[in-house]
Enzyme design. Structure first.
Site, PDB file in Angstrom:
ATOM      1  N   ILE A  34     -39.144  37.612 -26.541  1.00 16.99           N
ATOM      2  CA  ILE A  34     -37.934  38.238 -27.333  1.00 16.99           C
ATOM      3  C   ILE A  34     -37.949  37.902 -28.660  1.00 16.99           C
ATOM      4  O   ILE A  34     -37.736  36.793 -29.052  1.00 16.99           O
ATOM      5  CB  ILE A  34     -36.879  37.734 -26.602  1.00 16.99           C
ATOM      6  N   ARG A  35     -37.987  38.816 -29.629  1.00 14.84           N
ATOM      7  CA  ARG A  35     -38.344  38.463 -30.938  1.00 14.84           C
ATOM      8  C   ARG A  35     -39.049  37.463 -31.336  1.00 14.84           C
ATOM      9  O   ARG A  35     -38.695  36.515 -31.824  1.00 14.84           O
ATOM     10  CB  ARG A  35     -36.876  38.562 -31.626  1.00 14.84           C
ATOM     11  N   CYS A  83     -39.729  29.419 -27.839  1.00 20.71           N
ATOM     12  CA  CYS A  83     -39.492  30.382 -28.742  1.00 20.71           C
ATOM     13  C   CYS A  83     -38.580  29.851 -30.073  1.00 20.71           C
ATOM     14  O   CYS A  83     -39.517  29.108 -30.775  1.00 20.71           O
ATOM     15  CB  CYS A  83     -38.567  31.412 -28.087  1.00 20.71           C
ATOM     16  N   ARG A  88     -42.127  33.725 -37.530  1.00 19.32           N
ATOM     17  CA  ARG A  88     -40.931  34.224 -36.978  1.00 19.32           C
ATOM     18  C   ARG A  88     -41.023  35.695 -37.042  1.00 19.32           C
ATOM     19  O   ARG A  88     -41.629  36.325 -37.660  1.00 19.32           O
ATOM     20  CB  ARG A  88     -39.604  34.057 -37.793  1.00 19.32           C
ATOM     21  N   GLY A 105     -33.318  30.981 -28.918  1.00 21.53           N
ATOM     22  CA  GLY A 105     -32.081  31.342 -29.449  1.00 21.53           C
ATOM     23  C   GLY A 105     -32.316  31.944 -30.899  1.00 21.53           C
ATOM     24  O   GLY A 105     -33.159  32.871 -31.154  1.00 21.53           O
ATOM     25  N   GLU A 106     -31.934  31.336 -31.931  1.00 22.81           N
ATOM     26  CA  GLU A 106     -32.141  31.599 -33.314  1.00 22.81           C
ATOM     27  C   GLU A 106     -32.384  30.420 -33.998  1.00 22.81           C
ATOM     28  O   GLU A 106     -31.470  29.309 -34.158  1.00 22.81           O
ATOM     29  CB  GLU A 106     -30.956  32.238 -33.806  1.00 22.81           C
ATOM     30  N   SER A 107     -33.772  30.322 -34.513  1.00 22.18           N
ATOM     31  CA  SER A 107     -34.086  29.126 -35.127  1.00 22.18           C
ATOM     32  C   SER A 107     -33.339  28.521 -36.229  1.00 22.18           C
ATOM     33  O   SER A 107     -33.028  27.164 -36.568  1.00 22.18           O
ATOM     34  CB  SER A 107     -35.415  29.148 -35.605  1.00 22.18           C
ATOM     35  N   GLU A 166     -38.164  30.203 -18.700  1.00 26.30           N
ATOM     36  CA  GLU A 166     -37.259  30.316 -17.980  1.00 26.30           C
ATOM     37  C   GLU A 166     -36.641  31.649 -17.524  1.00 26.30           C
ATOM     38  O   GLU A 166     -35.813  31.651 -16.636  1.00 26.30           O
ATOM     39  CB  GLU A 166     -36.053  29.390 -18.733  1.00 26.30           C
ATOM     40  N   HIS A 179     -40.270  33.066 -23.258  1.00 24.49           N
ATOM     41  CA  HIS A 179     -39.312  32.393 -22.380  1.00 24.49           C
ATOM     42  C   HIS A 179     -39.630  32.024 -21.035  1.00 24.49           C
ATOM     43  O   HIS A 179     -39.529  32.558 -20.155  1.00 24.49           O
ATOM     44  CB  HIS A 179     -38.243  33.177 -22.297  1.00 24.49           C
TER      45      HIS A 179
END
Ligand code: GLN
Length: 177
Positions: free
Chosen positions: A109-110, A60, A80, A28-30, A147, A145
């Protein structure tokens, strides 16, 4: 995790951490995840889970949240968005220690990479010279990821960690009787 036989539940409040054998801190976004942990008052429960030796999988952004500059569950620092603009998102075949010879398709992903890590941190996989999967004690983390593909082998490492943590806890309980 369900495919591997786990019963899965979401954690949004501190009480939901109780009785868990393992915990996934997802991508997600840390920064957002960190704010969410603060807002929900989850940090003491996360620390208790970690202190009890119950396994944690950070993927991630979850890897970043576990690093030395955030919750400190890993003696490692994450960088990051480390792969930069051209490689914001990509897939790669990774050799991963402990899952057999067949490479694992990994979706980034990023993604971060692990910039520095202490002696106690085992690097399970690297991409272009950068650590992208690590384990330290009860904490497993990946920059990718796991998953997002059908391959359950990375999650299987985590399930095995949970099984052995449970066995350890049971024999400690037995010894105390
Ligand atoms: N770039 C995100 C961050 O820095 C992580 C992206 C992800 O979890 N896929 O937090």
């Amino acid at each position: 995790m369900r495919r591997l036989g786990a019963e899965v539940t979401e954690v949004r409040a501190p009480a939901e951490l109780e009785g868990l054998h393992g915990l996934v801190i997802p991508g997600g976004e840390s920064t957002t995840i960190g704010k969410g942990i603060d807002a929900a008052g989850l940090e003491p429960g996360l620390r208790a889970h970690h202190d009890a030796g119950r396994p944690i999988l950070g993927t991630c952004a979850g890897l970043i949240v576990c690093d030395a500059e955030h919750l400190g569950f890993l003696d490692a620092t994450a960088r990051r968005n480390a792969f930069g603009r051209q490689l914001q998102s990509f897939e790669a075949d990774l050799e991963i220690a402990g899952i057999g010879d067949e490479p694992l398709r990994a979706v980034f992903i990023r993604a971060p990479w692990v910039e520095t890590c202490g002696d106690g941190v085992e690097v399970l996989a690297s991409y272009e010279g950068h650590a992208v999967a690590v384990r330290e004690g009860s904490v497993l983390a990946s920059a990718f990821h796991p998953e997002l593909t059908d391959d359950p082998r990375f999650h299987a490492i985590f399930m095995a960690m949970i099984t052995s943590a449970q066995e350890r806890a049971e024999s400690e309980q037995e010894a105390r009787r």
